[in-house]
Design a protein around this motif. Structure first.
Motif, PDB file in Angstrom:
ATOM      1  N   GLN B 113       0.825  -1.210   0.000  1.00 13.36           N
ATOM      2  CA  GLN B 113       0.000   0.000   0.000  1.00 13.36           C
ATOM      3  C   GLN B 113       0.855   1.254   0.000  1.00 13.36           C
ATOM      4  O   GLN B 113       0.434   2.304  -0.485  1.00 13.36           O
ATOM      5  CB  GLN B 113      -0.950  -0.005   1.203  1.00 13.36           C
ATOM      6  N   ILE B 114       2.078   1.139   0.557  1.00 18.09           N
ATOM      7  CA  ILE B 114       2.981   2.296   0.478  1.00 18.09           C
ATOM      8  C   ILE B 114       3.676   2.311  -0.881  1.00 18.09           C
ATOM      9  O   ILE B 114       3.853   3.374  -1.487  1.00 18.09           O
ATOM     10  CB  ILE B 114       4.016   2.272   1.623  1.00 18.09           C
ATOM     11  N   GLU B 116       2.539   1.635  -3.631  1.00 25.45           N
ATOM     12  CA  GLU B 116       1.648   2.265  -4.617  1.00 25.45           C
ATOM     13  C   GLU B 116       1.928   3.744  -4.787  1.00 25.45           C
ATOM     14  O   GLU B 116       1.827   4.276  -5.886  1.00 25.45           O
ATOM     15  CB  GLU B 116       0.186   2.094  -4.174  1.00 25.45           C
ATOM     16  N   MET B 117       2.266   4.409  -3.668  1.00 27.76           N
ATOM     17  CA  MET B 117       2.549   5.852  -3.721  1.00 27.76           C
ATOM     18  C   MET B 117       3.727   6.138  -4.652  1.00 27.76           C
ATOM     19  O   MET B 117       3.674   7.033  -5.483  1.00 27.76           O
ATOM     20  CB  MET B 117       2.885   6.373  -2.326  1.00 27.76           C
ATOM     21  N   ARG B 120       2.989   5.209  -8.308  1.00 25.80           N
ATOM     22  CA  ARG B 120       2.071   6.149  -8.947  1.00 25.80           C
ATOM     23  C   ARG B 120       2.736   7.501  -9.200  1.00 25.80           C
ATOM     24  O   ARG B 120       2.628   8.059 -10.282  1.00 25.80           O
ATOM     25  CB  ARG B 120       0.844   6.322  -8.037  1.00 25.80           C
TER      26      ARG B 120
END
Lengths: 332, 329
Positions: B113-114, B116-117, B120
């Motif tokens: 989930q980190i 992804e930052m 992206r």
């Protein structure tokens, strides 16, 4: 941790199957009169002694002449060899053979229904959830309201009448020679597909709408979760959020209902098979019931319970892959 | 100081079957570089809606948002498209949410989930992203970050989960961090750790902070400027010290008085009488007048304007309190 969970689930399933197997054997033997009398009802022109002899022969033939415990042991040893007993019908065919003959034809219907229902259902459900409140969504809502009120056989009758008789697009009645003529040739496969079209369609309508409604509700429920807001606040693209965050979480309830529906795959649809004269498991079960053929009924029931247990096991294992929280309870 | 955020006349309404909920009614907000601004108020006063509106995260429909200006780093982002906003979110403005349990995707590892930052916003590969993630986790004080990154949210403690959210928010070193009740769901001891971490990260990297909270002790620790919100409107704006020394608005006075103190010998808690007005049945005149013991007929009939009393002090009241106290302070 995960491995122990899997082993535990498998052992548990075997345990449940053992119980089912035992119940399946004993329940028909509770309160039932002499099975020989069931098989061979008394006839008027027969003396008592003659009838006793006939019953005695029948008992020996079907293994009812020994004690119940001995019968149970015989039943278990038979199961180990894949022998589900002997049917009461004429010619005394083995139950296993009867089932093996019919099962593929039921699977043709049920597996295609499931695939169509699942793929189209999830697709429509996702569309409805994305277009919440718009016409796509209201159409689905209305369709599922109507479906609740419409029994499956009614849809089957309507389809059979219009597509079968009025417009003659698909055969309304299964070709009686379809099974005996089947030889894996292309034309034979085509015949099966044509004959299966209406039964599959009548079952798929409900299946599609059911899965669509389930998916729609699940997707909307997940969309309102906090972590979707987090994903948005991270600036993720809409498609990333949709596929990586929303859909995977929405699939959990779908997997559950999928597992529940698997026993129906094997059992067949009694009514639908009757309407379209399809010789599958549903018809076989009906025949067994009408003829008091309880070795055959027991065989079908056992198969059904076995597949249900297997389906639940597989559902549980898929759940572990989809949702890491499932094994938490196992740690304690 | 450069202005990071300039919000003018934000209005958000939610139409519902029974009427219109006016959640935010004309809020102005200024945040400078490196400044931390607290938005304080009771539940339902519109503070969360305001903070989410800054990132344009309020879904429309159902909500209807009107705003004169949302100026972020000198650009008016009011008319930015959804795509343009996606590029800003997470990269230039990021958000820390209240409940780390529900704010993290339960079926995805924390590390992913980190990751992804970075994938992206910085266009790095999955592998590189993981290295950055481990660095980020180390920075927020997660022990054994490499293996923690492989854990799912439910496998971590509340404090660790909140740190994961912090690591996520700080990942791209944004200019503005919006923290929506960042410590409400935590134990007091963990709260202090998380707040200290938040402050040190913010100061070190000169980020601006918009802190949304109802917890006045958090405000006194973290904020430079405080906006007090009541029923969708700003009722008082002041530097934190001045606000605690001499609150001008009767609501602020009541709010400060209702904080229990260890030195209190009385057995009862001081409280503001009455309840927050229902968002669909707001009273006439000043929204606070039914609960205000100083209210006059003027307060019942007309809404007082937000008046500037001195530099950086504004209050929405005809009869502000403690005016002399500030003069002596």
């Amino acid at each position: 941790m995960k491995k122990s969970y899997v082993i535990k689930r498998i052992l548990y399933s075997i345990f449940v199957f053992g119980i089912v197997m035992t119940l399946n054997f004993f329940i028909p033997r509770i309160g039932v009169e002499d099975p020989a009398e069931r098989y061979y009802p008394p006839q008027g022109n027969m003396s008592d002694i003659e009838y006793e002899i006939i019953k005695q022969v029948t008992r020996q033939q079907y293994g009812f002449d020994v004690s119940t415990w001995q019968q149970y042991l015989n039943y278990l040893t038979g199961l180990m060899e894949g022998n589900l007993g002997t049917s009461f019908r004429s010619g005394s065919p083995a139950v296993t053979d009867l089932i093996v003959d019919r099962l593929p034809w039921t699977l043709v219907l049920s597996v295609s229904t499931l695939l169509i229902g699942l793929i189209a259902g999830i697709l429509f459900g996702v569309i409805a959830a994305m277009k919440r409140g718009r016409w796509q969504d209201t159409t689905l809502l209305n369709a599922s309201t109507i479906m609740v009120a419409l029994p499956g056989f009614f849809i089957a009758l309507i389809l059979s009448f219009y597509l079968g008789f009025e417009f003659e697009i698909f055969p309304a009645y299964t070709d009686p020679n379809m099974v005996s003529n089947f030889d894996w040739s292309l034309s034979a496969i085509q015949t099966v597909a044509e004959n299966a079209a209406l039964p599959v369609l009548s079952m798929a309508v409900g299946s599609i709408i059911g899965y669509a409604q389930g998916t729609r509700n699940a997707v909307i429920a997940v969309t309102n979760e906090d972590f979707i807001l987090t994903a948005k606040a991270k600036g993720l693209k809409q498609n990333t959020i949709r596929y990586k965050h929303t859909l995977r979480n929405s699939m959990l309830p779908i997997v559950t209902s999928l597992g529940m529906s698997i026993s129906g795959l094997i059992g067949g649809q009694v009514v639908i098979e009757q309407i379209f004269n399809w010789n599958g498991m549903g018809t076989l079960f009906l025949e067994a019931n009408n003829m008091n053929d309880y070795p055959l009924m027991m065989g079908i029931m056992l198969l059904l319970s076995g597949f249900t247990i297997l389906a639940i096991l597989i559902t549980d294992l898929i759940y572990v892959l989809l949702d890491p929280r499932v094994t938490v309870g196992d740690k304690r | 100081m450069d202005k990071v955020l300039k919000l003018r006349n934000l209005k958000v309404v939610f139409p519902s079957g029974h009427g219109i909920i006016r959640a935010v009614e004309g809020v102005d907000l200024d945040i400078h570089q490196g400044e931390s601004v607290a938005l304080v108020g009771e539940s339902g006063c519109g503070k969360s809606v305001t903070s989410q509106s800054v990132m344009k995260l309020i879904e429309s429909p159902p909500a209807m948002t009107r705003v004169d200006t949302i100026e972020f780093l000198g650009n008016d982002i009011k008319d930015y498209s959804a795509k343009q906003m996606q590029d800003i979110r997470g990269k230039d403005i990021s958000m820390i949410f209240q409940d780390a349990m529900t704010s993290l995707n339960p079926v995805m590892t924390c590390g992913k989930q980190i990751d992804e930052m970075y994938i992206r916003h910085q266009g790095v590969s999955k592998k590189e992203a993981r290295e950055y993630t481990i660095e980020a986790l180390k920075l927020v004080g997660v022990p054994e970050p490499r293996s923690r990154a492989k854990n799912f949210p439910h496998e971590l403690s509340g404090g660790m989960r909140q740190r994961v959210l912090l690591a996520m928010a700080f990942a791209c070193m944004p200019k503005l961090i919006i923290a929506d009740e960042p410590t409400t769901a935590l134990d007091v001891t963990i709260q202090a750790q998380v707040l200290n971490l938040l402050r040190s990260m913010q100061k070190r990297h000169e980020m601006s902070l918009l802190l949304v909270t109802h917890d006045l002790s958090v405000v006194s620790n973290l904020a430079d400027t405080v906006y007090v919100m009541y029923s969708g409107k700003i009722v008082e704006k002041a530097p934190v010290k001045a606000l605690f020394q001499a609150p001008h608005h009767p609501y602020t006075v009541g709010l400060l008085a209702s904080v229990p103190k260890l030195s209190d010998t009385e057995k009862t808690f001081s409280q503001i009488p009455g309840t927050v007005p229902h968002p669909m049945k707001k009273p006439s005149g000043c929204y606070f007048h039914p609960r205000c013991k100083f209210a006059t007929d003027k307060c019942k009939n007309t809404m007082p304007p937000l008046t500037t009393l001195s530099e950086n002090r504004e209050v929405r009241c005809y009869y502000p309190l403690n005016l002399k106290k500030e003069a002596t302070a």
